[in-house]
Scaffold this motif. Structure first.
Motif, mmCIF file in Angstrom:
data_model
loop_
_atom_site.group_PDB
_atom_site.id
_atom_site.type_symbol
_atom_site.label_atom_id
_atom_site.label_comp_id
_atom_site.label_asym_id
_atom_site.label_seq_id
_atom_site.Cartn_x
_atom_site.Cartn_y
_atom_site.Cartn_z
ATOM 1 N N UNK A 177 51.819 67.097 18.281
ATOM 2 C CA UNK A 177 51.325 65.766 17.926
ATOM 3 C C UNK A 177 50.655 65.095 19.130
ATOM 4 N N UNK A 178 51.235 65.223 20.305
ATOM 5 C CA UNK A 178 50.644 64.655 21.518
ATOM 6 C C UNK A 178 49.278 65.287 21.791
ATOM 7 N N UNK A 179 49.227 66.647 21.641
ATOM 8 C CA UNK A 179 47.962 67.349 21.902
ATOM 9 C C UNK A 179 46.899 66.940 20.882
ATOM 10 N N UNK A 180 47.286 66.817 19.626
ATOM 11 C CA UNK A 180 46.315 66.422 18.601
ATOM 12 C C UNK A 180 45.776 65.016 18.851
ATOM 13 N N UNK A 190 43.231 66.537 29.312
ATOM 14 C CA UNK A 190 44.596 66.059 29.171
ATOM 15 C C UNK A 190 45.401 66.976 28.234
ATOM 16 N N UNK A 191 44.741 67.431 27.139
ATOM 17 C CA UNK A 191 45.424 68.335 26.206
ATOM 18 C C UNK A 191 45.812 69.643 26.898
ATOM 19 N N UNK A 214 43.550 77.576 22.256
ATOM 20 C CA UNK A 214 42.952 76.269 22.513
ATOM 21 C C UNK A 214 41.850 76.369 23.564
ATOM 22 N N UNK A 215 42.126 77.114 24.618
ATOM 23 C CA UNK A 215 41.114 77.256 25.669
ATOM 24 C C UNK A 215 39.902 78.041 25.159
ATOM 25 N N UNK A 216 40.157 79.015 24.284
ATOM 26 C CA UNK A 216 39.031 79.780 23.729
ATOM 27 C C UNK A 216 38.174 78.912 22.821
ATOM 28 N N UNK A 217 38.824 78.080 21.999
ATOM 29 C CA UNK A 217 38.077 77.230 21.071
ATOM 30 C C UNK A 217 37.256 76.169 21.802
ATOM 31 N N UNK A 218 37.734 75.711 22.945
ATOM 32 C CA UNK A 218 36.958 74.719 23.698
ATOM 33 C C UNK A 218 35.877 75.354 24.550
#
Length: 736
Positions: A177-180, A190-191, A214-218
């Motif tokens: 939830x924090x990451x979203x 920050x995420x 997450x790193x791949x998607x960004x």
């Protein structure tokens, strides 16, 4: 006074008016009384309002006094005060309730909801702050608090709340939830830092995988690789750790595949599979196989499939080590891989490794010795030794090792209980291929001396015959017949050997010895082979003498038929005359034949018929007459055929009393003319005339001789039945 028994119903007829269940239910609903409803009150002025409020407060206070621990009563009281817009009183009730049960989540939620409905945001913030301070492990309060701050566009405040929450190391949903939230406001760095803190708190494979994705998607592939590499360094190279990190390996390889870094993905798969046992890497192997099918070469795909099948076989063998079918498939798989490496031109080290693997499989397989001393348990097992020896001989050319395998297998089999002729024969054939004929003969000789068996004799004789050692073959046949003199096939093969060697007197003597044995396993085959031998030699007299001996011994109707057909069939000239003709004329000319004697054949048929008649064998007589009739149709005249046809029986009914059951049984039986002529001459004469009358259609009839009056009444009774019959023979039998 009514007794306790069930009253007797006198009239059981249905009522004139029937009532359905639907009518009963509808009537019950209509007759149901209406519930009591409190009357509505209308407040006309403030005095009545104060009076109403005072009365309600008194009621609530009384209920709370009676049941102080019931949060439901407190909530009803506080909500009623809020509905009267008495927020100060409502807060006072909530605070009193919190004094009673400060850990009631429902109470805190209702308190904050009431403040938010009255738009007292700051009061609500203070309440959430107090609640999460008192109950930091209740996620619902944190979610409500964060939602409130984000709803008020206070992102910094929401982040501050999350930071306070993360200090308590909550479950994965809180971190997500924090990451979203950070991703909603495009705070990707920050995420990423939150992911880093998350894996520090909970370093599980799924958390590392989420961070890498997450790193791949960004769009930061290098950062994603760094994340996965850090994860692999964290878990280490031990078997248990690698097994735990299978999800990380698969996700890392899939990411490299998506980035079209196929070699990197292949290295990752191989790194993991090399450090995992086959029983634990089935899922990873499936992913690797799918990867090779999509992006690999033919060789890499085959090696992957090979590894997958190895895992499957190992699992089956772990369940049942004596499943020899699985061992066969496993060894065949490794042999195929070894052959393929040789065909593709692999290095010497790779070929040696493949051979070692095949030998390892065979050694493990032959170590699974069957339990007990029953041969049926050894039948499949012994072929493992045979395949092992053939592999060493054909594929690796290691002949000394192949010889050692045969010797070990022969020592392992308990020959006193049972043996395997195939194993002895293959071991001897191997020695022949190695040009060591004495060793082969020694092996087969030891086999025959230790555990004589029909197949061993046949294999040894076949070996000597192929080597053209006919004297040794004769000696072996003699040993064979000493071992089993009742074996007709052995006598036949021995005589055929002598025939091929053109030693016809010796072959004839062997046949004579054979037919003189008693008992024989299949004497008819030996007699037939002996007779065929004499016929082939053109010795009709000798063959006739054999038939005479055979019919004297057996008297079977087939022997009589064969005897008669032999007399009527042409045969070749005797061998001496044939050789003279071949010396004088052309060898390619058709050989001369000696015609048969039809009269002699008929006499043999008659002798056979008489012999069967004397024995009372009716079915056999019918079979012989049928063959005789066909013979006359082919070779004789119409008179001869008519004569045989007149001897054919008719089928009639026979009634007799069964001795076991004592009942009258009706059965069909053959009626022969010659039998009736001897047993019942008068009845036969009457039947013969009736047969003539039926043939002539009843136009002429010759008066029967004496004795015919006795059967005339029977003829009249059955006259209508005979006229309806289509078959003349059947009508005569019915009248009889």
């Amino acid at each position: 006074m009514q007794s306790g028994r069930t009253p007797h119903v006198k009239n059981r007829a249905p009522a004139a008016i029937q009532i359905t269940a639907e009518q009963l239910l509808r009537e019950a609903q209509e007759r149901q009384e209406s519930q009591f409803r409190a009357p509505k009150q209308r407040v006309e002025d403030f005095e009545e309002l104060h009076e109403y409020r005072g009365r309600k407060r008194k009621e609530f206070e009384e209920r709370i006094r009676r049941n102080r621990g019931s949060i439901k009563e407190w909530l009803q009281y506080a909500n009623w005060e809020a509905s009267q817009n008495e927020f100060a009183r409502s807060r006072s009730v909530y605070e009193r309730a919190l004094d009673v049960d400060p850990r009631s989540v429902q109470l805190w939620l209702n308190y904050t909801e009431t403040e938010l409905k009255s738009r007292n945001v700051q009061h609500a913030r203070n309440l959430f702050d107090r609640a999460v301070t008192l109950l930091p492990r209740v996620d619902q309060l944190w979610y409500k608090y964060v939602y409130l701050e984000e709803l008020l566009q206070n992102v910094a405040g929401a982040r501050q709340v999350f930071e306070r929450w993360m200090a308590w190391e909550p479950d994965d949903k809180a971190w997500q939830a924090y990451i979203k939230m950070e991703m909603r406001y495009d705070e990707l760095d920050r995420a990423s830092s939150i992911y880093e803190r998350w894996v520090a708190v909970r370093p599980e494979p799924r958390v590392w995988v989420k961070w890498g994705k997450f790193e791949e998607e960004r769009g930061k592939a290098d950062k994603a690789r760094e994340v996965f590499q850090t994860a692999l360094e964290f878990f280490g190279d031990e078997e248990e750790q690698v097994d735990k990190a299978q999800a990380v390996f698969s996700a890392f390889a899939k990411m490299e595949t998506r980035l079209k870094e196929y070699e990197r993905a292949r290295v990752i798969y191989k790194f993991a599979l090399a450090r995992l046992p086959r029983s634990k890497s089935a899922n990873l192997y499936a992913l690797y196989t799918k990867f090779e099918k999509q992006h690999g070469t033919r060789n890499s795909l085959e090696s992957t499939v090979l590894g997958k099948r190895r895992i499957q076989y190992e699992e089956e063998l772990a369940h049942d080590g004596r499943n020899y079918d699985v061992w066969f498939d496993y060894a065949r798989l490794e042999e195929g891989a070894c052959k393929q490496l040789k065909e593709e031109g692999a290095t010497v080290e790779e070929e040696e490794a493949a051979v070692v693997r095949v030998r390892e499989i065979y050694e493990r397989a032959v170590a699974q010795v069957p339990p007990g001393g029953e041969k049926r348990h050894w039948r499949r097992y012994i072929f493992l030794w045979i395949n092992y020896a053939l592999f060493e001989e054909i594929e690796t050319k290691d002949y000394s090792r192949a010889r050692q395998i045969y010797q070990t297998a022969l020592q392992l089999v308990p020959h006193k209980q049972f043996t395997f002729a195939k194993l002895w024969t293959l071991a001897a054939r191997f020695e022949v291929r190695r040009l060591d004929l004495p060793a082969a003969r020694k092996l087969l000789g030891a086999a025959i001396g230790m555990c004589p068996k029909e197949r061993l004799f046949k294999g040894y004789i076949e070996l000597e015959f192929d080597l053209r050692e006919f004297d040794r073959a004769r000696t072996l046949y003699e040993k064979y017949l000493e071992f089993d003199p009742t074996n007709s096939a052995a006598w036949i093969k021995y005589a055929e050997l002598e025939t091929q060697l053109a030693d016809f007197p010796r072959a004839r003597a062997i046949f004579e010895l054979g037919v003189s044995q008693s008992p024989l396993s299949t004497p008819e085959l030996l007699w037939k082979a002996y007779i065929d031998f004499e016929v082939e030699e053109g010795e009709r007299e000798r063959a006739r003498a054999l038939y005479e001996r055979l019919v004297a011994n057996s008297g079977h109707w087939k022997v009589w038929v064969a005897f008669a057909l032999f007399e009527g069939a042409p045969i070749q000239l005797p061998r001496d005359e044939r050789e003279e003709d071949e010396d004088e004329g052309d060898e390619e000319k058709e050989p001369k034949m000696v015609e048969g004697d039809l009269d002699r054949a008929r006499r043999v048929f008659q002798r056979g018929y008489s012999d069967l008649r004397s024995k009372g064998l009716k079915n056999e007589r019918v079979a012989l007459l049928q063959v005789w009739k066909n013979f006359e149709d082919e070779h004789g005249t119409s008179e001869d055929a008519a004569k045989v046809d007149s001897m054919m029986p008719v089928q009639g009914k026979r009634r007799y009393v069964d001795e076991e059951t004592g009942q009258l049984v009706e059965d069909y039986d053959y009626i022969f003319a010659d039998d009736e002529r001897e047993n019942n001459p008068t009845t036969f004469q009457f039947l013969q005339r009736a047969h003539q009358w039926a043939k002539s259609g009843g136009l002429a009839f010759t008066a029967p001789s004496k004795g015919g009056d006795a059967s005339s009444s029977s003829d009249e009774e059955d006259h209508d039945e005979r006229m309806d019959e289509d078959d003349d023979k059947s009508s005569v039998a019915s009248s009889h």
